[in-house]
Design a protein around this motif. Structure first.
Motif, short mmCIF file in Angstrom:
data_model
loop_
_atom_site.label_atom_id
_atom_site.label_comp_id
_atom_site.label_asym_id
_atom_site.label_seq_id
_atom_site.Cartn_x
_atom_site.Cartn_y
_atom_site.Cartn_z
N ARG A 135 -33.72 -55.80 57.96
CA ARG A 135 -33.71 -56.70 56.51
C ARG A 135 -34.86 -57.79 56.34
O ARG A 135 -35.62 -57.54 55.85
CB ARG A 135 -32.56 -57.78 56.36
CG ARG A 135 -31.17 -56.96 55.81
CD ARG A 135 -30.06 -58.31 55.21
NE ARG A 135 -29.14 -57.92 55.40
CZ ARG A 135 -27.87 -58.37 56.05
NH1 ARG A 135 -28.06 -59.63 56.31
NH2 ARG A 135 -26.79 -58.29 55.75
N VAL A 138 -37.30 -54.65 56.73
CA VAL A 138 -37.47 -53.85 54.96
C VAL A 138 -38.23 -55.05 54.07
O VAL A 138 -39.33 -55.19 53.71
CB VAL A 138 -36.23 -53.55 54.18
CG1 VAL A 138 -36.12 -53.53 53.35
CG2 VAL A 138 -35.63 -52.69 55.11
N LEU A 170 -40.89 -46.25 58.06
CA LEU A 170 -39.08 -47.46 57.40
C LEU A 170 -38.87 -46.66 59.21
O LEU A 170 -38.03 -46.66 59.32
CB LEU A 170 -38.64 -47.99 57.17
CG LEU A 170 -37.68 -48.53 56.68
CD1 LEU A 170 -37.63 -49.57 57.61
CD2 LEU A 170 -36.63 -48.92 54.99
#
Length: 175
Positions: A135, A138, A170
């Motif tokens: 998270r 991101v 990513l």
């Protein structure tokens, strides 16, 4: 010749001669008295002694036999008691071993459950950490992407290329 043959028969030991019979009887009686005085007592005492020693040996043998039978009976009783005691000890040992085995199995199962629960907790914790890290990553990437988009003031194709690049970044960071 007949006369000489008769003479031989007259003087022989087979013809009854009263003098010879008398002296033979006297000699026999004297010998009997002499033997009674000198030999009969020791012979009888030796026989009595022998009889007593034989009777004593028989009594000792009977006593030893009785003692042996008593000892044998005691030994049989002791053996029976020892067998009963050995059976009891073996039974107790088996029961104790079974109890210990059950305790060990129970402890091992509990330990396995604890280890499994601990492993699950660690996995869950690492999963949460990975998700939190993901998270954060991101969010960081989104902020960077938004920053790039704002700076570039891009058109749709450039915007699409930037997003694909971020997704590629990513995916490479995850592996």
């Amino acid at each position: 010749m007949l006369t000489t043959g008769m003479f031989l028969l007259e003087g022989s030991l087979l013809s009854p001669n009263p003098g010879l019979i008398f002296w033979t009887a006297v000699t026999f009686l004297l010998l009997l008295l002499l033997l009674k005085k000198l030999a009969w007592g020791p012979i009888l005492s030796a026989l009595e002694e022998r009889e007593k020693s034989i009777q004593s040996a028989i009594d000792r043998a009977n006593s030893a036999k009785d003692d042996a039978e008593k000892l044998l009976s005691k030994n049989k009783d002791a053996m029976n008691k020892a067998e009963v005691e050995a059976d009891r000890i073996i039974k107790e040992g088996k029961e104790y071993a079974e109890k210990m085995r059950n305790e060990i199995v129970t402890k091992a199962q509990e330990e396995a459950k604890k280890i499994a629960a601990q492993a699950k907790a660690e996995i869950e914790q690492e999963k949460q950490q990975a998700l939190n890290a993901l998270r954060d990553e991101v969010a960081t990437l989104a902020v960077k992407g938004a920053e790039k988009i704002i700076r570039m003031n891009l058109d749709a194709e450039k915007h699409k290329a930037v997003v694909e690049g971020m997704l590629e970044d990513l995916s490479t960071k995850r592996n």
